[in-house]
Design an enzyme around this catalytic site. Structure first.
Site, PDB file in Angstrom:
ATOM      1  N   ASN A 147       0.831  -1.202   0.000  1.00 56.91           N
ATOM      2  CA  ASN A 147       0.000   0.000   0.000  1.00 56.91           C
ATOM      3  C   ASN A 147       0.869   1.256   0.000  1.00 56.91           C
ATOM      4  O   ASN A 147       2.013   1.211   0.438  1.00 56.91           O
ATOM      5  CB  ASN A 147      -0.904   0.006   1.242  1.00 56.91           C
ATOM      6  CG  ASN A 147      -2.065  -0.951   1.102  1.00 56.91           C
ATOM      7  OD1 ASN A 147      -2.583  -1.149   0.014  1.00 56.91           O
ATOM      8  ND2 ASN A 147      -2.477  -1.559   2.207  1.00 56.91           N
ATOM      9  N   CYS A 168      -5.196  -7.347  -2.975  1.00 55.66           N
ATOM     10  CA  CYS A 168      -5.703  -6.991  -1.658  1.00 55.66           C
ATOM     11  C   CYS A 168      -6.670  -8.097  -1.250  1.00 55.66           C
ATOM     12  O   CYS A 168      -7.098  -8.896  -2.083  1.00 55.66           O
ATOM     13  CB  CYS A 168      -6.418  -5.636  -1.740  1.00 55.66           C
ATOM     14  SG  CYS A 168      -7.051  -4.982  -0.184  1.00 55.66           S
ATOM     15  N   HIS A 169      -7.012  -8.174   0.023  1.00 53.98           N
ATOM     16  CA  HIS A 169      -7.977  -9.191   0.450  1.00 53.98           C
ATOM     17  C   HIS A 169      -9.301  -8.591   0.904  1.00 53.98           C
ATOM     18  O   HIS A 169     -10.129  -9.280   1.489  1.00 53.98           O
ATOM     19  CB  HIS A 169      -7.385 -10.065   1.567  1.00 53.98           C
ATOM     20  CG  HIS A 169      -6.761  -9.287   2.682  1.00 53.98           C
ATOM     21  ND1 HIS A 169      -5.457  -9.472   3.068  1.00 53.98           N
ATOM     22  CD2 HIS A 169      -7.250  -8.316   3.482  1.00 53.98           C
ATOM     23  CE1 HIS A 169      -5.174  -8.652   4.064  1.00 53.98           C
ATOM     24  NE2 HIS A 169      -6.245  -7.946   4.332  1.00 53.98           N
ATOM     25  N   HIS A 198      -9.564  -0.287  -1.861  1.00 54.27           N
ATOM     26  CA  HIS A 198     -10.048   0.181  -0.562  1.00 54.27           C
ATOM     27  C   HIS A 198     -11.297   1.050  -0.675  1.00 54.27           C
ATOM     28  O   HIS A 198     -11.832   1.483   0.346  1.00 54.27           O
ATOM     29  CB  HIS A 198      -8.960   0.929   0.221  1.00 54.27           C
ATOM     30  CG  HIS A 198      -7.908   0.026   0.774  1.00 54.27           C
ATOM     31  ND1 HIS A 198      -6.906   0.477   1.607  1.00 54.27           N
ATOM     32  CD2 HIS A 198      -7.686  -1.305   0.631  1.00 54.27           C
ATOM     33  CE1 HIS A 198      -6.115  -0.532   1.944  1.00 54.27           C
ATOM     34  NE2 HIS A 198      -6.571  -1.627   1.354  1.00 54.27           N
ATOM     35  N   ARG A 271     -19.263   4.032  18.416  1.00 56.40           N
ATOM     36  CA  ARG A 271     -20.087   3.250  17.488  1.00 56.40           C
ATOM     37  C   ARG A 271     -19.534   1.841  17.294  1.00 56.40           C
ATOM     38  O   ARG A 271     -20.264   0.937  16.896  1.00 56.40           O
ATOM     39  CB  ARG A 271     -20.167   3.945  16.127  1.00 56.40           C
ATOM     40  CG  ARG A 271     -20.843   5.311  16.144  1.00 56.40           C
ATOM     41  CD  ARG A 271     -21.018   5.801  14.715  1.00 56.40           C
ATOM     42  NE  ARG A 271     -21.393   7.204  14.638  1.00 56.40           N
ATOM     43  CZ  ARG A 271     -21.663   7.845  13.503  1.00 56.40           C
ATOM     44  NH1 ARG A 271     -21.586   7.190  12.352  1.00 56.40           N
ATOM     45  NH2 ARG A 271     -21.990   9.119  13.507  1.00 56.40           N
TER      46      ARG A 271
END
Length: 447
Positions: A147, A168-169, A198, A271
């Site tokens: 990244n 990416c996963h 992302h 949250r």
């Protein structure tokens, strides 16, 4: 058989997982795995781990280790990058200096000041690697795990033109999570996902002819599920689709959730009510940096257990794409992945040449991306706020223009929601000064 080179193999846990996947693949069990890292101790540990996998499974694969990158990639068929230029020292600066100016980054490896400077440190290494591959492994495919994915791959494509795919996963992990939320067996789910790394979105999510989005929306009304992914659920409610990256990450790419330290700690953090978010400290600033520091100790313990034989070797492949791609190319058995590739009219309402994450067919012909004709305009507009920053990162990295670094951070959605223009300028100057040993491309510009 195939030679597979790992650049940045000192990332011991990740290297172990990817090599385990390779060595669990029958078609790849006679491969040569060449590990390269600049840290001799971590390189030795990585080699020992891979050798333990080979010995424990009684395989004929071969592992070699070197601090010489040229030697590692010589005659390689595949080159896998997992490096972190500057290590945790540079990463700490990415988080701590912007925080002084009010920029509260939870992860800071994709966008924001942290993502900008991580890319500027990394891109020169990737371009040097590309030139060495031209000479020593001209037909090798680059599989990049480093990244910020989109900026790194965009720069690599523009500067080298070499075949590559960014991996990416987040698509795999998110699709598995959504299936679990609605209690649908994962093997029965079919989805179409596209966007940028992302910040890709599940455009469809179904079982046969059944649209599963109504069930997803219903599930997100429960407090337990909302507490797992509050940011992603809010983005779905307002933009219409579920995004691929975790709430800690996703909160940084938009201007809505992290405007002040108080907003982060008193509105966002509460949250997160489920322990699954502990790895990024429930959205707190610097959460992932602290996780990386703690993970070093875990990695050492994991290494010692595996070498001592007190921890069982993995018996199943992970959902990482790397081994599956190599297997598909070597055997000509097709698979589908979501890969990060140059936008050659793949998503028409995103800029040409930028890095997009789209479904790709992989077989003996390599990586073959597919076109996404009806990408929703609100998603493209949201992506473009990130792509604007990525474009300026690439320009800065390839030209050495310090002004372009300032422009990239000026256009970052989170930073622009927090800082004035003079504050951003001062912050970028401080980051450039603090990281000058990793940014040789800007020495002349400042001199």
């Amino acid at each position: 058989m195939a030679k597979i080179a790992f650049i940045g193999a000192g990332s011991v846990v990740f290297t172990r997982n990817l090599c385990s996947d390779i060595l669990l693949t029958p078609a790849l069990q006679n491969s040569t795995i060449s590990l390269m890292d600049i840290d001799p101790l971590r390189l030795r540990q990585a080699r020992d781990l891979v050798q333990a996998l080979i010995d424990g499974r009684g395989l004929h694969a071969r592992v070699e280790a070197t601090t010489d990158r040229r030697e590692a990639i010589r005659d390689a068929n595949y080159v896998i990058t997992t490096l972190q230029q500057g290590g945790l020292d540079a990463y700490a600066l990415d988080i701590e200096i912007p925080q002084k100016y009010g920029v509260e980054q939870c992860v800071g490896d994709t966008l924001g000041p942290g993502g900008v400077f991580r890319a500027l440190r990394t891109i020169p290494v990737l371009l040097e690697l590309g030139r060495e591959m031209d000479e020593l492994a001209p037909h090798a495919l680059l599989l990049n795990y480093v990244n910020p994915m989109a900026a790194n791959c965009w720069a690599y494509d523009r500067a080298t033109g070499r075949p590559h795919v960014g991996l990416c996963h987040s698509v795999q992990g998110t699709s598995e999570m959504l299936a679990e939320w609605i209690d649908v067996p994962y093997g029965e789910v079919v989805y179409h996902c596209a966007g940028i790394n992302h910040q890709a979105f599940f455009l469809t999510f179904r079982r046969g002819e059944e649209d599963l989005y109504p069930r997803i929306r219903q599930a997100t009304e429960t407090p337990e599920i909302y507490g797992q992914e509050p940011v992603r659920i809010e983005l779905m409610r307002h933009f219409g689709y579920f995004v691929t990256e975790s709430s800690g990450h996703a909160s940084e790419y938009v201007p809505y959730f992290r405007k002040t330290e108080q907003m982060v700690n008193e509105e966002l953090v509460p949250r997160f009510t489920e322990q699954v978010n502990g790895w990024f400290d429930f959205g707190r600033t610097g959460g992932y940096l602290r996780h990386c520091i703690e993970r070093q100790e875990f990695a050492q313990q994991d290494y010692e257990k595996l070498i001592a034989g007190t921890k069982a070797l993995p018996t199943r492949r992970t959902h990482e794409y790397g081994s599956h791609i190599i297997e598909a190319i070597e055997t000509n058995q097709p698979i589908r992945i979501n890969g990060n590739v140059p936008n050659r009219d793949l998503i028409p309402n995103l800029p040409n040449g930028c890095c997009v994450e789209v479904p790709c067919l992989v077989d003996g012909n390599g990586i073959q991306p597919t076109r996404v004709d009806t990408y929703p305009p609100q998603l493209a507009a949201l992506n473009r706020t990130n792509v604007n920053v990525q474009e300026l990162i690439v320009h800065a990295a390839l030209t050495g223009e310090a002004d372009a670094v300032h422009h990239a951070v000026l256009l970052d959605p989170l930073t622009a929601a927090v800082c004035t223009l003079p504050q951003i300028h001062a912050m970028v100057d401080e980051l450039l000064q603090a990281q000058q040993r990793w940014l040789p491309q800007f020495q002349l510009a400042r001199g």
